[in-house]
Design a protein around this motif. Structure first.
Motif, PDB file in Angstrom:
ATOM      1  N   HIS A   1      -0.180  61.904  14.605  1.00 53.33           N
ATOM      2  CA  HIS A   1      -1.567  62.999  13.298  1.00 53.33           C
ATOM      3  C   HIS A   1      -1.654  61.360  12.476  1.00 53.33           C
ATOM      4  CE1 HIS A   1      -4.205  64.793  10.351  1.00 53.33           C
ATOM      5  NE2 HIS A   1      -4.770  63.554  11.669  1.00 53.33           N
ATOM      6  N   TYR A   2      -2.230  60.084  12.718  1.00 57.40           N
ATOM      7  CA  TYR A   2      -2.474  59.694  11.413  1.00 57.40           C
ATOM      8  C   TYR A   2      -3.233  59.751  10.592  1.00 57.40           C
ATOM      9  CZ  TYR A   2       0.251  56.315  14.498  1.00 57.40           C
ATOM     10  OH  TYR A   2       1.726  56.247  15.063  1.00 57.40           O
ATOM     11  N   LEU A   3      -3.033  60.045   8.938  1.00 55.00           N
ATOM     12  CA  LEU A   3      -3.858  60.662   8.038  1.00 55.00           C
ATOM     13  C   LEU A   3      -4.746  59.465   8.445  1.00 55.00           C
ATOM     14  CD1 LEU A   3      -2.168  62.600   8.255  1.00 55.00           C
ATOM     15  CD2 LEU A   3      -3.092  63.619   5.953  1.00 55.00           C
TER      16      LEU A   3
ATOM     17  N   HIS B   1      -9.452  59.784  11.878  1.00 55.29           N
ATOM     18  CA  HIS B   1      -7.867  60.265  12.218  1.00 55.29           C
ATOM     19  C   HIS B   1      -7.421  60.140  13.508  1.00 55.29           C
ATOM     20  CE1 HIS B   1      -7.641  63.888   9.416  1.00 55.29           C
ATOM     21  NE2 HIS B   1      -9.273  63.776   9.089  1.00 55.29           N
ATOM     22  N   ARG B   2      -6.511  59.684  13.577  1.00 56.37           N
ATOM     23  CA  ARG B   2      -5.905  58.422  14.411  1.00 56.37           C
ATOM     24  C   ARG B   2      -5.278  59.970  15.505  1.00 56.37           C
ATOM     25  NH1 ARG B   2      -2.023  55.443  16.995  1.00 56.37           N
ATOM     26  NH2 ARG B   2      -2.696  54.561  19.062  1.00 56.37           N
ATOM     27  N   TYR B   3      -4.745  60.080  16.653  1.00 56.59           N
ATOM     28  CA  TYR B   3      -4.115  60.370  17.097  1.00 56.59           C
ATOM     29  C   TYR B   3      -3.845  60.241  18.430  1.00 56.59           C
ATOM     30  CZ  TYR B   3      -6.041  64.947  14.238  1.00 56.59           C
ATOM     31  OH  TYR B   3      -6.405  65.880  14.044  1.00 56.59           O
ATOM     32  N   SER B   4      -1.983  60.325  18.755  1.00 61.88           N
ATOM     33  CA  SER B   4      -1.207  59.585  20.027  1.00 61.88           C
ATOM     34  C   SER B   4      -0.188  60.321  20.250  1.00 61.88           C
ATOM     35  CB  SER B   4      -1.143  58.097  19.617  1.00 61.88           C
ATOM     36  OG  SER B   4      -0.070  58.504  18.525  1.00 61.88           O
ATOM     37  N   ILE B   5       0.059  60.269  21.405  1.00 60.61           N
ATOM     38  CA  ILE B   5       0.772  60.918  22.476  1.00 60.61           C
ATOM     39  C   ILE B   5       1.863  59.737  23.175  1.00 60.61           C
ATOM     40  CG2 ILE B   5       1.926  63.114  24.099  1.00 60.61           C
ATOM     41  CD1 ILE B   5      -1.533  63.672  23.822  1.00 60.61           C
TER      42      ILE B   5
ATOM     43  N   ILE C   1       7.419  44.524  20.968  1.00 63.16           N
ATOM     44  CA  ILE C   1       7.060  44.729  19.683  1.00 63.16           C
ATOM     45  C   ILE C   1       6.233  45.425  19.343  1.00 63.16           C
ATOM     46  CG2 ILE C   1       7.339  43.299  17.432  1.00 63.16           C
ATOM     47  CD1 ILE C   1       9.321  41.111  18.712  1.00 63.16           C
ATOM     48  N   HIS C   2       6.043  46.589  18.504  1.00 68.24           N
ATOM     49  CA  HIS C   2       4.937  46.654  18.093  1.00 68.24           C
ATOM     50  C   HIS C   2       4.723  47.552  16.406  1.00 68.24           C
ATOM     51  CE1 HIS C   2       7.028  49.976  20.378  1.00 68.24           C
ATOM     52  NE2 HIS C   2       6.186  50.768  19.562  1.00 68.24           N
ATOM     53  N   ARG C   3       3.344  47.943  16.453  1.00 62.96           N
ATOM     54  CA  ARG C   3       3.305  48.495  14.950  1.00 62.96           C
ATOM     55  C   ARG C   3       1.590  48.895  15.171  1.00 62.96           C
ATOM     56  NH1 ARG C   3       1.712  44.817  10.028  1.00 62.96           N
ATOM     57  NH2 ARG C   3      -0.193  43.761  11.405  1.00 62.96           N
TER      58      ARG C   3
ATOM     59  N   LYS D   1       6.958  47.991  11.627  1.00 64.19           N
ATOM     60  CA  LYS D   1       7.203  46.834  13.117  1.00 64.19           C
ATOM     61  C   LYS D   1       8.712  47.524  13.652  1.00 64.19           C
ATOM     62  CE  LYS D   1       7.350  43.144  12.243  1.00 64.19           C
ATOM     63  NZ  LYS D   1       7.423  42.085  12.032  1.00 64.19           N
ATOM     64  N   HIS D   2       8.251  47.399  14.994  1.00 66.40           N
ATOM     65  CA  HIS D   2       9.592  47.738  16.052  1.00 66.40           C
ATOM     66  C   HIS D   2       9.257  47.827  16.966  1.00 66.40           C
ATOM     67  CE1 HIS D   2       7.150  51.385  16.210  1.00 66.40           C
ATOM     68  NE2 HIS D   2       8.234  51.824  18.243  1.00 66.40           N
ATOM     69  N   THR D   3      10.239  47.884  17.817  1.00 70.63           N
ATOM     70  CA  THR D   3      10.851  48.347  19.314  1.00 70.63           C
ATOM     71  C   THR D   3      11.453  49.117  19.297  1.00 70.63           C
ATOM     72  OG1 THR D   3      12.813  47.108  19.468  1.00 70.63           O
ATOM     73  CG2 THR D   3      10.895  45.505  20.202  1.00 70.63           C
TER      74      THR D   3
HETATM   75  O1  LIG Z   1       1.098  56.164  17.491  1.00 73.85           O
HETATM   76  C1  LIG Z   1       1.355  55.062  18.071  1.00 73.85           C
HETATM   77  O2  LIG Z   1       0.164  54.415  18.826  1.00 73.85           O
HETATM   78  C2  LIG Z   1       2.862  54.575  18.375  1.00 73.85           C
HETATM   79  C3  LIG Z   1       3.560  55.147  17.820  1.00 73.85           C
HETATM   80  C4  LIG Z   1       5.188  54.441  17.964  1.00 73.85           C
HETATM   81  O3  LIG Z   1       5.103  52.712  18.418  1.00 73.85           O
HETATM   82  C5  LIG Z   1       6.174  54.701  18.070  1.00 73.85           C
HETATM   83  O4  LIG Z   1       6.645  56.559  18.031  1.00 73.85           O
HETATM   84  O5  LIG Z   1       7.113  54.570  18.169  1.00 73.85           O
END
Ligand SMILES: O=C(O)CCC(=O)C(=O)O
Ligand SMILES: [Fe+2]
Length: 370
Positions: free
Chosen positions: A194-196, A281-285, A270-272, A210-212
């Motif tokens: 959950h991104y505030l 509010h952003r949600y990701s799984i 490579i992503h961020r 930023k990471h792999t």
């Molecule tokens: O929240 C996202 O869309 C990516 C999260 C991510 O890169 C990670 O948890 O490794």
């Protein structure tokens, strides 16, 4: 054929036009039947880009999409609970438990903090009789949702892995599935984030660095903008650009372990994550399919090590303060992937840049501790 959802080539972000990278869409139903053309397509996507969309709108994938919707509802309830309940056990291990906002470095590097809170439930843990999860989701209904989602994600990622083994002509024990068995310990986990809104956290506590990924494959679901990738180029990765959320699809990418297991043939992505909309509010799984702990491979430093050791070292690098991250080899956070130059020649948006005096102060603090 269903109409194609139009994805724009650029999107306005922070007053600039930023690329939205196009990518292959792989059909899950075809992969499930080991369709030769789809097997070749998914292999090429992993060899050339390291990522793709996975279209799940089929009789098999549809139930997996419904599991994600249930998980999304569960997450929203969980993250709305008081911090004492969410943090009942804290982070029990790297792949199990709760991490509050600001635990790691943020999207814009030195001096910034991340902008998300996270609940992780590992596959090994959900397979146990009485999984250790915090009270807001410790009831039969929620445990069933978590188990279904972990089961779905596990099946999907194994189907992809199997297609990749076939595509690379691997047979018997050499097939990738054989180092990803359910009954062997691994750090495979479901991570709910959950991104505030940056309006709440402030501009120095946003996004995801930023990471792999450590994982072999990452299966990612988010209906919202914010994820950026840096596609590999012939002389190093290209500029950071957005991944457009695509209805009915997951975003899948290769992580370090599969890059290493493929003899560096596949690309680790490579992503961020950056704040796209300051009031959202952003949600990701994310499901991180990881190799069994004692799987051996040659890493980006040329060492012959176990998947468990790579996980532990990289997880430490992820959670280290930025001052220590800066001293670690770059091959750790980026899994040995090369970058051609700066992310963006004109620099990051100024509003996210940390104050240089505060940065100097922080640097001094850590050198005294070290
Ligand atoms: O929240 C996202 O869309 C990516 C999260 C991510 O890169 C990670 O948890 O490794
Ligand atoms: Fe990631």
């Amino acid at each position: 054929m269903a109409p194609q959802t139009e994805i724009p080539q650029t999107v306005e972000w922070q007053g600039k036009q930023v690329p939205v990278w196009s990518m292959q869409t792989i059909n899950y139903a075809l992969l499930l039947s080991q369709d030769p053309a789809e097997v070749e397509k998914v292999l090429n996507a992993c060899l050339e880009e390291g990522y793709f969309y996975l279209d799940l709108e089929s009789i098999d994938g549809g139930r997996m999409l419904r599991d994600q919707q249930e998980t999304l509802e569960l997450m929203k309830r969980f993250f709305a609970a008081p911090i004492e309940l969410k943090n009942e056990y804290g982070l029990i291990s790297s792949h199990l438990g709760y991490e509050p906002v600001g635990s790691r470095t943020g999207a814009f590097g030195a001096g910034t903090k991340d902008g998300y809170e996270m609940l992780k439930v590992s596959r090994d843990e959900i397979q146990r009789g009485s999984p250790k999860v915090p009270q807001p989701v410790k009831n039969n209904g929620d445990l069933r949702i978590l188990e279904n989602t972990i089961g779905s994600c596990n099946t999907i990622t194994k189907v992809i892995l199997s297609a990749l083994s076939t595509g690379m002509n691997l047979t018997g024990a050499a097939r990738f599935e054989n180092t990803h068995r359910n009954d062997r310990p691994s750090t495979t986990t479901l991570s709910m984030m959950h991104y505030l809104p940056s309006e709440v956290t402030g501009n120095n506590k946003v996004g995801h660095q930023k990471h792999t990924d450590i994982s072999s494959l990452t299966l990612l679901f988010s209906e919202q903008w914010g994820l950026q990738v840096r596609p590999p180029g012939t002389c190093g990765a290209l500029e950071m650009g957005f991944v457009a959320p695509k209805p009915g699809c997951a975003f899948v990418h290769v992580g370090d372990s599969l890059r290493f297991a493929s003899g560096m043939k596949m690309q680790s992505c490579i992503h961020r994550v950056v704040p796209f909309n300051p009031s959202e509010h952003r949600y990701s799984i994310a499901y991180f399919l990881r190799a069994e702990d004692d799987t051996m491979f040659v890493d980006s430093e040329g060492r012959y090590i176990t998947a468990g050791q790579w996980h532990d070292e990289k997880f430490k690098a992820f959670t280290d303060p930025w001052q220590w991250q800066a001293m670690a080899p770059a091959s750790m956070i980026l899994g040995g992937m090369k970058e051609a130059g700066e992310d963006d020649p004109t620099g990051e948006p100024a509003q996210f840049a940390p104050n240089p005096i505060a940065l100097q102060e922080e640097l001094k603090k850590v050198s005294v501790q070290a």
